[in-house]
Design an enzyme around this catalytic site. Sequence first.
Site, PDB file in Angstrom:
ATOM      1  N   ASP A  83      50.407-117.431   4.181  1.00 17.10           N
ATOM      2  CA  ASP A  83      51.755-117.317   3.637  1.00 17.10           C
ATOM      3  C   ASP A  83      52.334-115.939   3.903  1.00 17.10           C
ATOM      4  O   ASP A  83      52.006-114.975   3.222  1.00 17.10           O
ATOM      5  CB  ASP A  83      51.741-117.599   2.129  1.00 17.10           C
ATOM      6  N   LYS A  90      57.072-111.240   2.927  1.00 17.53           N
ATOM      7  CA  LYS A  90      56.310-110.441   1.974  1.00 17.53           C
ATOM      8  C   LYS A  90      56.132-109.011   2.492  1.00 17.53           C
ATOM      9  O   LYS A  90      56.191-108.767   3.708  1.00 17.53           O
ATOM     10  CB  LYS A  90      54.916-111.051   1.772  1.00 17.53           C
ATOM     11  N   ASP A 101      45.898-118.588  -0.001  1.00 14.25           N
ATOM     12  CA  ASP A 101      46.938-119.424  -0.589  1.00 14.25           C
ATOM     13  C   ASP A 101      46.654-120.914  -0.419  1.00 14.25           C
ATOM     14  O   ASP A 101      47.466-121.743  -0.841  1.00 14.25           O
ATOM     15  CB  ASP A 101      48.305-119.065   0.005  1.00 14.25           C
ATOM     16  N   ARG A 164      55.622-124.874  -4.099  1.00 15.87           N
ATOM     17  CA  ARG A 164      56.213-125.959  -4.882  1.00 15.87           C
ATOM     18  C   ARG A 164      56.941-126.959  -3.988  1.00 15.87           C
ATOM     19  O   ARG A 164      57.092-128.116  -4.358  1.00 15.87           O
ATOM     20  CB  ARG A 164      57.141-125.381  -5.950  1.00 15.87           C
TER      21      ARG A 164
END
Length: 310
Positions: A83, A90, A101, A164
């Site tokens: 990720d 990030k 992750d 999500r």
Amino acid sequence: GNLPPNICTPAFLADTAESIAGSYDNVSVEILKRKQMSKLKMEALLAVGRGSRNGPRLIVLSYQGLDESSKPYVLVGKGITFDTGGISLKPGPNMEQMKFDMGGAASVLGAFEACAAMQLPVNLVCIVAAAENMPDGKAYRPGDVLTSMSGKTIEVLNTDAEGRLVLADGLSLAVEEEPDLIVDIATLTGACKIALGPSIGGVLGNDDAAIRAVTAAAARAGEKVWTLPLEEEYAPLIESPIADVKNTGGRFGGAITAGLFLGNFVGDVPWVHLDIAGPARADKAEYYIPKGATGFGVRTMVALVEDMAS
């Protein structure tokens, strides 16, 4: 969980699932690639994986310990094999830790294999929503609106709230199994780690009896969890003016608003969400836990399935 991300890709997770299925006569596996996911209109999962050359996979393992008329239990795992945050990139320091992750995916695969090895008298389905979240000219963007498998639309505010999104489509597929219970597990929010620290997982859900069953299984298994409220008062935080829901509710109560987001995709099925952002990885060896991936959740889910079987 400790494998480097150039090895542990979505395809690697799919190969692992196929290896598990090949070890047991009563286990089958189905691997969905981009084309099959597109037919199912899994735009949320596909969007997350769109910026990577390592294509996404939707993995479905099925274990039949009872006759086909018996409803299954379903375990769903977040499998973000690396990720970067995508376009919402990030910071560079510690980004190498984002290979962890996929801890939820690793946990459900481990729990599923343990249950199959014990030949428990249940029907069990394991779903892994696997993707690599990368920035690219084809990557999804903040501001995009995605249509999930359920038909619900999602406004993207932050591409780093990607777990999500893949779970939205994984949970929608889980509902189609008509299960007695869905449990999902994910390294979902830094907010949960802030709230509960590095060694306690968060538990949220839509069914009090199911939540009690999961927390009891965790206590028996020796894994620390704490129940957080799925507070409907916070639901307006994820309302969108241009879609059914948006993928982040802001800074405050982040673990709860993430749970509320997921709750949009489980219908009326009893469902429990485990946020393991803290305990999925250990910064140092302590007691029986090694440094790195901890396998948190495996024992809890096995204990839960044992309880359901009895």
